[in-house]
Design an enzyme around this catalytic site. Structure first.
Site: not given
Lengths: 537, 317
Positions: A242, A294, A299, A316, A350, A447
């Site tokens: 996806k 993501g 996660g 990740e 990321c 982040e």
């Protein structure tokens, strides 16, 4: 801004060597604008004895004529169905949603919104392809299919690059010179592994896991699809993938390539949709493996969701990389590396070097040069080949970035942003940096995923290690120094999965990528990336 | 309690020069089984105890019933020891694991006695101790070799030198096997510390004796305090704290209780602990030892550095 600017850097080297400078050339990827402006270099008298200090002049009136890539080289359908079992199938949900160009907010196409029934259909196709075809196929044949996909990605590179830029907002130079070629290379790399797996795990045999459910983000849509699909196929798994809600188009183009490559039906299924589609994939009982790239937040949800099942998972996730400049570093290269580290892909990376630690003795100089460099970045039309910073991927992301910028101000940090003009339409953000940032500030801990750099200072090695590692994340890190033993001291002690020394944001299919701590687990790329898709027996 | 130890001991009263009063029966000294945190043997801070029994219904000892606070203290000790232990030379770690094997060999008789108290036959106990010693030797040998096996120099297309190496993940929380109370314990601890991690281990609930005695072996093997911390107590009470803690990097669980496994996966998501279940491993067989166990608590770190590229020689996309 990225590795392509070799011509530019050679020019700079020549100028510098002629004039005064003796630094090495690898990291000097100044853009063309700077190359031209550097002609106007003048040595500052006040620092005459420090012969390699140069000052760029930015007050000249250089402007660039637009150099847009042509949209006509790309075909985008008005509407896309789901790619299931080798065919384009209308969604059982009967729903479609639009995808826009974030640079002008115009609708590009509409794509199907897969629901749980669609996911089930795709998983059944993938299971059947796994049992009846892919698992049984000789590995050498499997390899040739993947090689074929790699070649076709290369053949359609220009079209893919244009669509990537239209759908995601990244500068065409990055799509063209980084995303698309690296995606093709990734297929090439893993294709070759398919019939060599017995060499990869000493003293063990491997078996494929079965059906892999893969969910990818919007920052490198095609590249992430390649990172996920290539190793899964090479190890003998089948795939339900996806793409992200805001950037589905290159994955759908990849589906066309897969169809054209005659990959057996059901081996790769591509479903578009939003969070609910992703959840349906994660929760489907007949999926053996979840691979997710993501946010750390999602996660963790996935890790909880698969508890009590036998699903294998690799994650990740987010990062807040420390990029450390020591006083003995070649400052101009370091500044260039920091710029590349945070502004590459609008900071939607990321592993972006979003926390800069500068040794106090050079902090003033580094900040001045960063601000100068910020001014020279070209922000605007992503399709323009001169553009350094394109559009922010979505309105929601732009709001997140703006929220953090206002948090940074409220926390007492000093903001500096480029004075560049922003286009009237679309989602754009000026390259921004904060000085006077404290370790505990949210802009140093969380982040942001945008073109916003937090600058902090330090005095000693131990201090900066303590600060750099003081983060729940551990995806990447950077260090800039001329001293070899110090490089290894730092790279060894930094708790991060990818460490760049005197460089930043480099990627390669052969090089494992993935995080420590809350940046996730498992590796993608290289020999180590195989482990995510096999059981070792 | 503890009688068997003294009776079967090779020491006799005559050795201590008090032979003249040998006619009166000497009162045995019972061993206090305490927990092992940061290289010391405290009692549980909770002051609680429990009395595990063997199959014959004989009480084994007053064993510490460790608390959440003991676990937290142990994590602090383990985190404190991590920097030093992980940065020791792999060769030095190898020497220390070998030393552990030596110390275990020297106290073989005591371990056999304890295992017999915990319902093993003499022959089985002897086999278990021997295998435990050999397993330590096996992992002593791996300390400075697995890195070479699982590292790579990556041939990147750009002008960079690039390599990937394993590094220890950090502090590991271990719920040791409940059955094989010595061999299982050694088999899960050894790969964790061979790879440079530190750990907090919950010993077998019903058979805790040789776990505590093993702590004494560790304590006399030059293993720095805090590298291995051993608690005794009830998994039902402590497991959730073992996986809940935000300063633990990985969890190993060795039983096949599916509810517990589910709970471990759910709770370990709080800070994305690495989770491994060793519920199908026969520790007596060859599958009970391999460098892949070491890799379960390792991270792969990839390092890049430019290679100077003069006059465009090589490199570049």
């Amino acid at each position: 801004m990225f590795s392509e600017l070799r011509r530019g850097s050679i020019l700079i080297n020549r100028i510098r060597n002629d004039e005064v400078c003796d630094t090495t050339g690898d990291e000097q990827s100044y853009n063309r604008r700077v190359n031209k402006k550097i002609m106007a270099v003048k040595t500052k008298k006040a620092v005459a004895k420090k012969s390699n200090t140069i000052k760029l002049k930015f007050d000249t009136s250089w402007t660039y004529a637009p150099a847009p890539e042509s949209k006509s080289a790309a075909t985008i359908n008005k509407q896309y169905d789901l790619f299931i079992d080798g065919k384009w199938q209308q969604p059982l949900s009967k729903k479609y949603f639009g995808t826009i160009n974030p640079a002008n907010e115009e609708k590009l196409s509409e794509v199907a919104d897969a629901n749980a029934a669609d996911v089930d259909k795709a998983v059944k196709a993938a299971r059947s392809a796994y049992d009846k075809v892919w698992k049984k196929m000789p590995a050498k044949e499997r390899a040739k299919y993947i090689f074929r996909i790699a070649r076709m990605v290369q053949e359609k590179a220009r079209e893919l690059a244009i669509i990537e830029t239209l759908d995601g907002g990244k500068p065409i130079r990055e799509s063209r010179d980084f995303d698309v070629p690296t995606a093709a290379n990734h297929f090439f790399y893993y294709a070759g592994w398919a019939d060599k797996l017995e060499y990869a795990f000493p003293n063990r045999r491997t078996e494929p896991l079965g059906v892999a459910g893969q969910i990818i983000p919007w920052n490198f849509p095609l590249l992430m699809a390649a990172w996920k699909i290539a190793p899964a196929l090479a190890t003998g798994n089948t795939v339900v993938l996806k793409p992200a809600e805001t950037t589905p188009l290159t994955a759908l183009k990849l589906a066309e390539i897969i169809q054209e490559a005659d990959l057996p039906p059901g081996v790769v299924n591509i479903l578009t949709g939003a969070g609910a589609t992703g959840a349906a994939i994660v929760n489907h009982p007949d999926i053996n493996k979840i691979a997710f790239t993501g946010s750390t937040e999602v996660g963790k949800i996935i890790q909880r969701a698969i508890a009590g099942t036998n699903k294998k998972v690799t994650l990740e996730l987010g990062g807040k990389a420390a990029n450390i400049i020591f006083e003995d570093a070649p400052i101009d290269q370091a500044v260039e590396g920091v710029i590349n580290g945070i502004f590459f892909n609008q900071g939607h990376v990321c592993c972006a070097g979003s926390r800069l630690y500068v040794q106090e003795s050079v902090a003033k100089e580094v900040v001045r040069k960063l601000k100068d460099r910020l001014e020279s970045l070209i922000v605007g039309d992503p399709l323009d080949k001169n553009t350094d910073i394109g559009a922010i991927n979505s309105k929601a992301q732009l709001e997140t970035i703006k929220k953090y910028i206002s948090i940074g101000k409220k926390e007492g940090a000093e903001m500096y942003e480029s004075s560049c003009h922003l286009p009237g339409k679309g989602f754009f953000c000026r390259p921004t940096l904060f000085t006077n940032v404290a370790q505990s500030n949210r802009i140093a801990q969380e982040e942001i995923f945008g073109p916003v750099l937090s600058v902090l200072t330090f005095r000693t090695d131990d201090e900066v290690i303590e600060k750099a590692n003081n983060s729940p994340y551990g995806l990447s890190a950077g260090v800039w120094t001329d001293k070899g033993s110090k490089i290894f001291n730092m790279t060894k002690r930094m708790r991060a999965g990818v460490v760049w020394a005197n460089t930043f944001n480099k990627f390669d299919p052969t090089s494992p990528f993935g995080g420590y701590k809350e940046s996730g687990f498992g590796r993608e790329g290289g020999l180590h990336g195989l482990a995510a898709y096999v059981s070792i027996v | 309690m503890g009688k068997a130890i003294i009776k079967k001991s090779s020491l006799s009263i005559s050795e201590n020069g008090l032979e003249k009063r040998a006619s009166s029966k000497r009162l045995e000294v019972l061993k206090t089984y305490k927990i092992y945190i940061g290289g010391q043997f405290p009692r549980t801070e909770s002051g609680r105890y429990y009395q595990p029994e063997n199959a014959a219904g004989k009480k084994l000892a007053n064993v510490c019933l460790s608390s959440r606070k003991d676990f937290r203290d142990a994590v602090v000790a383990a985190r404190g020891a991590f920097g030093g232990w992980s940065s020791r030379a792999a060769f030095n770690r190898s020497q220390i694991l070998y030393r552990m094997a030596e110390m275990l060999e020297g106290r073989k008789a005591q371990f056999i006695e304890e295992l017999v108290q915990q319902d093993a036959t003499k022959a089985k106990a002897e086999k278990e101790v021997n295998l435990a010693i050999d397993r330590l030797i096996y992992y002593a040998g791996w300390c400075d070799k697995f890195q070479q096996l699982f590292s790579a120099v990556n041939p990147v297309a750009s002008s960079h030198f690039n390599f990937s190496v394993p590094e220890p993940t950090g502090v590991v929380a271990v719920i040791a096997p409940q059955g094989d109370s010595l061999l299982g314990l050694v088999s899960v601890i050894a790969p964790v510390i061979a790879g440079g991690n530190t750990c907090v281990v919950l010993a077998s609930e019903t058979k805790p004796l040789c776990a505590v005695t093993f702590a004494e072996v560790l304590n006399s093997s030059d293993l720095p305090g805090g590298v291995v911390n051993i608690l005794t107590g009830k998994p039902a009470e402590l497991t959730s704290w073992f996986v809940d803690h935000m300063d633990v990097n990985a969890t190993l669980y060795c039983e096949n209780d599916s509810d517990t496994q589910k709970m471990i996966r759910e709770k370990s998501a709080s800070n994305l602990k690495r989770v491994s279940f060793y519920d199908k491993i026969n520790w007596y067989s060859e599958e009970g030892e391999s460098p892949y166990f070491i890799m379960d608590t390792q991270e792969i770190k990839t390092t890049w550095h430019p290679v100077e590229n003069i006059a465009g020689a090589g490199g570049g996309y």
